[in-house]
Design an enzyme around this catalytic site. Sequence first.
Site, mmCIF file in Angstrom:
data_model
loop_
_atom_site.group_PDB
_atom_site.id
_atom_site.type_symbol
_atom_site.label_atom_id
_atom_site.label_comp_id
_atom_site.label_asym_id
_atom_site.label_seq_id
_atom_site.Cartn_x
_atom_site.Cartn_y
_atom_site.Cartn_z
ATOM 1 N N CYS A 277 0.110 9.961 5.170
ATOM 2 C CA CYS A 277 0.586 8.736 4.534
ATOM 3 C C CYS A 277 0.686 8.852 3.021
ATOM 4 O O CYS A 277 1.171 7.941 2.360
ATOM 5 C CB CYS A 277 -0.346 7.589 4.908
ATOM 6 S SG CYS A 277 -0.765 7.592 6.652
ATOM 7 N N HIS B 172 -2.414 0.953 -1.589
ATOM 8 C CA HIS B 172 -2.066 1.574 -0.303
ATOM 9 C C HIS B 172 -2.113 0.465 0.752
ATOM 10 O O HIS B 172 -1.232 0.372 1.589
ATOM 11 C CB HIS B 172 -3.030 2.716 0.003
ATOM 12 C CG HIS B 172 -2.655 3.506 1.211
ATOM 13 N ND1 HIS B 172 -1.413 4.060 1.377
ATOM 14 C CD2 HIS B 172 -3.353 3.820 2.339
ATOM 15 C CE1 HIS B 172 -1.363 4.693 2.555
ATOM 16 N NE2 HIS B 172 -2.517 4.558 3.146
ATOM 17 N N GLU C 270 -10.537 0.751 -0.561
ATOM 18 C CA GLU C 270 -9.613 0.752 -1.706
ATOM 19 C C GLU C 270 -10.062 -0.304 -2.725
ATOM 20 O O GLU C 270 -10.050 -0.070 -3.936
ATOM 21 C CB GLU C 270 -8.175 0.484 -1.253
ATOM 22 C CG GLU C 270 -7.172 0.676 -2.389
ATOM 23 C CD GLU C 270 -5.719 0.639 -1.936
ATOM 24 O OE1 GLU C 270 -5.463 0.266 -0.767
ATOM 25 O OE2 GLU C 270 -4.844 0.972 -2.754
ATOM 26 N N LYS D 100 3.143 -3.581 2.299
ATOM 27 C CA LYS D 100 3.058 -3.247 3.726
ATOM 28 C C LYS D 100 2.902 -4.508 4.575
ATOM 29 O O LYS D 100 3.150 -4.491 5.778
ATOM 30 C CB LYS D 100 1.882 -2.293 3.985
ATOM 31 C CG LYS D 100 2.124 -0.880 3.460
ATOM 32 C CD LYS D 100 1.042 0.086 3.922
ATOM 33 C CE LYS D 100 1.289 1.511 3.439
ATOM 34 N NZ LYS D 100 0.918 1.726 2.029
ATOM 35 N N HIS E 113 4.061 -0.009 7.632
ATOM 36 C CA HIS E 113 3.604 1.234 7.018
ATOM 37 C C HIS E 113 4.604 2.339 7.361
ATOM 38 O O HIS E 113 4.712 2.742 8.513
ATOM 39 C CB HIS E 113 2.204 1.561 7.538
ATOM 40 C CG HIS E 113 1.538 2.719 6.851
ATOM 41 N ND1 HIS E 113 2.202 3.565 5.984
ATOM 42 C CD2 HIS E 113 0.253 3.177 6.917
ATOM 43 C CE1 HIS E 113 1.356 4.488 5.543
ATOM 44 N NE2 HIS E 113 0.182 4.273 6.091
ATOM 45 N N PHE F 149 -4.394 10.194 6.083
ATOM 46 C CA PHE F 149 -5.395 10.596 7.075
ATOM 47 C C PHE F 149 -5.972 11.955 6.704
ATOM 48 O O PHE F 149 -5.229 12.848 6.291
ATOM 49 C CB PHE F 149 -4.755 10.738 8.461
ATOM 50 C CG PHE F 149 -4.689 9.461 9.234
ATOM 51 C CD1 PHE F 149 -5.838 8.897 9.746
ATOM 52 C CD2 PHE F 149 -3.474 8.839 9.462
ATOM 53 C CE1 PHE F 149 -5.782 7.715 10.470
ATOM 54 C CE2 PHE F 149 -3.403 7.665 10.184
ATOM 55 C CZ PHE F 149 -4.568 7.094 10.689
#
Lengths: 431, 445
Positions: free
Chosen positions: A181, A321, A332, A353, A358, A417
Amino acid sequence: MRRRVVVTGMGWITPMGHDIEHVWQKLLDGGSGIAPTTIFDAATFPTQFSAEVKDFELAAFLQDDFPQHKNASRQVGFALAAARQAWDQSRLDEDHALEPAMVGIYMGSGEGPLDFDNFAVPAVKGWNHQANTLDTCQWAEWAYKSLSPTIEFEQDPNMAIGHLATMFNAQGPGFNCLTACAASTQAIGEATMLIRRGDADVMISGGCHSMIHPMGLTGFCRLTALSTRNDSVQTASRPFDQTRDGFVLGEGAGVLILEELQHAMRRGAPVLGEIIGYGSTADAFRITDIHDEGRGAIAAMRGAVDDAGVSLADVDYISAHGTATQENDKIETLAIRKLFGDRASKIPVSSVKSMLGHLIAAAGAVELITCLLALRDQVIPPTTNYQHPDPNCDLDYVPNKPRKAQLEIVLSNSFGFGGQNDTLLIRTFKP
Amino acid sequence: MTERRVVVTGLGAVGPLGIGLPTTFDALLQGRSGIARIQAFDPSGFDAQIAGQVPDLKIRDFVPRSYRKSAKVMAREITLAIAAAFEAVKDAGIKTRCMVECGAAQPPVDVDSTRLGVNIGAGLICADLTELAGALATSVENEAFSYKEWGREGINNLTPLWLLKYLPNMLTCHVTIVHDAQGPANTITCGEASSHLSIGEAFRTIARGAMDVGIAGGAESKISPMGLIRQSLPGRLATDYNDRPDQACRPFDSERTGMVISEGGGLLILEELQRAQSRDAYIYAELVGFASANDTHDWNTAPDPQGQALALAIRKALAEASLQPEQVDLVVATGNGLPEHDLSEARALHAALGKHAARVPVMATKGALGNNGAGSGAIDLALACQAMRRGVVPPSSNTASPDPKCGLNVVARQPLETGINTILSVSYALSGGQNAALLLRRWQQ
């Protein structure tokens, strides 16, 4: 003096539309690109919805160039169409002094969608139920019949740059990174480094991805990473909201034209913003979890700010993110809080998002484009679907409505990830 | 702006000729082949049934005890990368967390984790078909796969972490975790060019000061039914050698018919010069040039017959290093044994090196090692560093009658004893059009 890198073109193909202005307006209006999945029959999956790109026709974007790219996979088609928009905006076609060997490509492109129906045939036919194992001879017999060499190769993650190079005669550096990502944020950061160093004057950079295919959806469902709000899909993606239950799988592409400042000035190009900082780190923690104190995320943000030679106090807005998983949004938030200290509460933080879903490898590039538009219009896109404050997420998330603000420096985060963290810092262009 | 200098201080490789770079190098010197009939599955249904397989690789030998349980979320590629990283770090004599926890080095850790980065090239990782087909075969209606059955029940036959085995960035991620490398981390996915691009990018990352030590290279395995058929479908494989696998892949040979798939990983330790000097590390070479270039010809059908993009990359790398073609002492070629690709590569070398291309010794390893994809370039580069250290170049297997159209001086039949000061190493993606060149020089004070 190091070479400065500016943006002179941008384009995207997103679940909310296919051109910059139209989608930007929808983002400010708090729209949504999320709907029941139609690409394949997902009606019995735990998650039955996604953020699909709709009504996309590659030929309409490529026109005369289309025949050469007719075999492009779904996601490579997104990249080509996005790049066409970016290239046209940059007006590089009018630059007769352009040196092809100094035009490069750095994409964060994912693997193309698996040719699932044709993959499933040999898998099913080749399974020996009695021995409970795969009969590879039987499998091969069916695979030779059902799989196509072209479709197989068009899945390779380097195909987007291959197609882009031929379309734009970009003979310079060519890279594709696939850091989950974080990929397209990383690609733009590394492309910036190539221009700074003098290895290229122009870079086509961004990302494309579509994991809305049966095995992509299966993989994320098994990880329990996706929202399962099948009954309210448009409010399913709830970044930083206490009731968030996972991300919504999307697809698309975002492509930017990055250019060395003098090169852009010489030809009177439109300058949309400057890339001033890039940070890349690894959590080095666990494959399955983000570092619980946000160590890698903090280091990436810090790295980008240091690289830009500005101070933390200069950051006016953070494009998070913000996936809407419990874990990401909590950590985050923690990372922003730890890095920015008391000032953290005063920095607007939002996640588009909530509206776009996403876009995985393509997410960072699309989000960076929203940051450039935010700088241009001095307005911050909202985090929609925000209703229930979470004590673990206590920042200003620009809930539900866009906000006018004085913006000069914007920070954009992407985390992948496995613990890959990438941050970009951009600034309003000042000569 | 002055850049920091970057040197190679560690070599790690796992491949069909064994675990560890010296093992592989010595086997090549002896003219041994790593190509044999495929053991991992029954290949009888395929037109090519041979490959270069890594023997006896046990993950437990390369990770701390506490990490062994993670093996269940590792595709073969990840295991190969972890093993190659261990070998490289060990060779460099750097005490990362892994080396200390494994007992391979005395504590304490002697590298700043935030200045240690990882950049590993990877390919598309094919799913384990036995696992996946077994699951898919549970969701059948009227002898065909049923989405409805799959969504309802079938997906539960896959383990929750199934996807994480197959993300290409997991090679890098596992290596960052095992060695506690918290610096810049990337995964380049450009087919066979991935290794060179990763090493080149790590070189730049150190040069500009963003990290001090990099673990860089690539790893891949093409040995699976899906990996094999993806090369078989476009007709790339040598199919007439199933009964004599050691003769199948013939780099730059007149009789070459195709390539052989394999598996392996190669990783190099790149280090900022002063750091390497201050710890008295053995310096294999200095990285002095790097460039990449895109083929804008229609690479879908065949390689550019003139190899223009590869030639451009070589020229740019030479220019960066301020070297003349005549100063190159050894060329490390890709040489997959493919009729058109080998010719294209040879023409690129002629275009970039001029008359020197016909004279300079060329090292080609695919005859014995096969092509594993993203990892082959780094294995070759590590072997070349060893050749420079030892003053001897291993011969190419099966380059028995060098193709005059290629017109290269491929080292064949016997090892070549020669002093080497400058190495040019090239690679290109078989499809997609990426090309890269790296230049290394013997380290001199």
